[in-house]
Design a protein around this motif. Structure first.
Motif, PDB file in Angstrom:
ATOM      1  N   MET A   1       0.852  -1.170   0.000  1.00  0.00           N
ATOM      2  CA  MET A   1       0.000   0.000   0.000  1.00  0.00           C
ATOM      3  C   MET A   1       0.900   1.237   0.000  1.00  0.00           C
ATOM      4  SD  MET A   1      -2.945   1.235   2.696  1.00  0.00           S
ATOM      5  CE  MET A   1      -3.913  -0.229   2.484  1.00  0.00           C
ATOM      6  N   HIS A   2       0.512   2.203  -0.777  1.00  0.00           N
ATOM      7  CA  HIS A   2       1.262   3.447  -0.888  1.00  0.00           C
ATOM      8  C   HIS A   2       1.163   4.222   0.428  1.00  0.00           C
ATOM      9  CE1 HIS A   2       2.346   7.469  -2.230  1.00  0.00           C
ATOM     10  NE2 HIS A   2       2.976   6.860  -3.236  1.00  0.00           N
ATOM     11  N   PRO A   3       2.289   4.671   0.985  1.00  0.00           N
ATOM     12  CA  PRO A   3       2.264   5.356   2.277  1.00  0.00           C
ATOM     13  C   PRO A   3       1.445   6.656   2.254  1.00  0.00           C
ATOM     14  CG  PRO A   3       4.499   5.332   1.358  1.00  0.00           C
ATOM     15  CD  PRO A   3       3.633   4.523   0.461  1.00  0.00           C
ATOM     16  N   GLY A   4       1.403   7.324   1.125  1.00  0.00           N
ATOM     17  CA  GLY A   4       0.619   8.552   1.020  1.00  0.00           C
ATOM     18  C   GLY A   4      -0.873   8.289   1.133  1.00  0.00           C
ATOM     19  N   LEU A   5      -1.296   7.100   0.691  1.00  0.00           N
ATOM     20  CA  LEU A   5      -2.710   6.748   0.756  1.00  0.00           C
ATOM     21  C   LEU A   5      -3.170   6.641   2.200  1.00  0.00           C
ATOM     22  CD1 LEU A   5      -5.365   5.929  -0.583  1.00  0.00           C
ATOM     23  CD2 LEU A   5      -4.523   3.576  -0.632  1.00  0.00           C
ATOM     24  N   LEU A   6      -2.357   6.005   3.023  1.00  0.00           N
ATOM     25  CA  LEU A   6      -2.701   5.862   4.436  1.00  0.00           C
ATOM     26  C   LEU A   6      -2.796   7.237   5.111  1.00  0.00           C
ATOM     27  CD1 LEU A   6      -3.412   3.583   6.236  1.00  0.00           C
ATOM     28  CD2 LEU A   6      -1.028   3.343   6.873  1.00  0.00           C
ATOM     29  N   LYS A   7      -1.882   8.114   4.789  1.00  0.00           N
ATOM     30  CA  LYS A   7      -1.903   9.469   5.341  1.00  0.00           C
ATOM     31  C   LYS A   7      -3.169  10.199   4.887  1.00  0.00           C
ATOM     32  CE  LYS A   7       0.789  13.718   5.487  1.00  0.00           C
ATOM     33  NZ  LYS A   7       1.953  14.434   4.999  1.00  0.00           N
ATOM     34  N   GLN A   8      -3.511  10.050   3.619  1.00  0.00           N
ATOM     35  CA  GLN A   8      -4.706  10.699   3.084  1.00  0.00           C
ATOM     36  C   GLN A   8      -5.966  10.151   3.754  1.00  0.00           C
ATOM     37  OE1 GLN A   8      -5.402  10.190  -1.117  1.00  0.00           O
ATOM     38  NE2 GLN A   8      -7.143  11.588  -1.135  1.00  0.00           N
ATOM     39  N   LEU A   9      -6.031   8.835   3.915  1.00  0.00           N
ATOM     40  CA  LEU A   9      -7.206   8.237   4.552  1.00  0.00           C
ATOM     41  C   LEU A   9      -7.355   8.702   5.997  1.00  0.00           C
ATOM     42  CD1 LEU A   9      -7.065   4.603   3.134  1.00  0.00           C
ATOM     43  CD2 LEU A   9      -8.690   6.413   2.534  1.00  0.00           C
ATOM     44  N   ASN A  10      -6.240   8.814   6.716  1.00  0.00           N
ATOM     45  CA  ASN A  10      -6.290   9.310   8.092  1.00  0.00           C
ATOM     46  C   ASN A  10      -6.769  10.761   8.124  1.00  0.00           C
ATOM     47  OD1 ASN A  10      -5.548   7.007   9.496  1.00  0.00           O
ATOM     48  ND2 ASN A  10      -3.369   7.414   9.246  1.00  0.00           N
ATOM     49  N   ALA A  11      -6.268  11.580   7.206  1.00  0.00           N
ATOM     50  CA  ALA A  11      -6.692  12.975   7.138  1.00  0.00           C
ATOM     51  C   ALA A  11      -8.179  13.066   6.818  1.00  0.00           C
ATOM     52  CB  ALA A  11      -5.877  13.725   6.088  1.00  0.00           C
ATOM     53  N   MET A  12      -8.649  12.201   5.919  1.00  0.00           N
ATOM     54  CA  MET A  12     -10.071  12.191   5.567  1.00  0.00           C
ATOM     55  C   MET A  12     -10.923  11.765   6.761  1.00  0.00           C
ATOM     56  SD  MET A  12      -9.970  10.637   1.708  1.00  0.00           S
ATOM     57  CE  MET A  12     -11.743  10.437   1.626  1.00  0.00           C
TER      58      MET A  12
END
Length: 88
Positions: free
Chosen positions: A1-12
């Motif tokens: 999983m792309h690390p930026g995706l996890l950050k984006q999902l947490n921000a969302m």
């Protein structure tokens, strides 16, 4: 999983929770706030001798409601969620 995706999902998720809290507050507070503002506008119209029509009073209150702190907080939370969803 792309690390930026996890950050984006947490921000969302955080922004979504903030939006939900702001929405809850908005729905609980706005009806009473609107009623109070309508009463105050009617009273001030009478005290000032201006005799605004009900339509004018409603329009004045609508302008005030648009910029009340609870609605502003909801709009900011909504924008924050939209930005998080865009990945920015």
């Amino acid at each position: 999983m792309h690390p930026g995706l996890l950050k984006q999902l947490n921000a969302m998720m955080e922004a979504s929770e903030e939006l939900e809290r702001a929405g809850d507050t908005l729905t609980k507070v706005e009806p009473g706030m609107r009623s109070k503002l309508l009463r105050e506008e009617r009273d001030m119209s009478d005290m000032d001798g201006l005799r605004y029509t009900e339509e004018e009073i409603e329009a004045n209150v609508a302008k005030q409601m648009e910029n009340n702190p609870h609605r502003v907080a909801w709009k900011k939370a909504k924008n924050k969620l939209e930005e998080a969803a865009k990945g920015g």
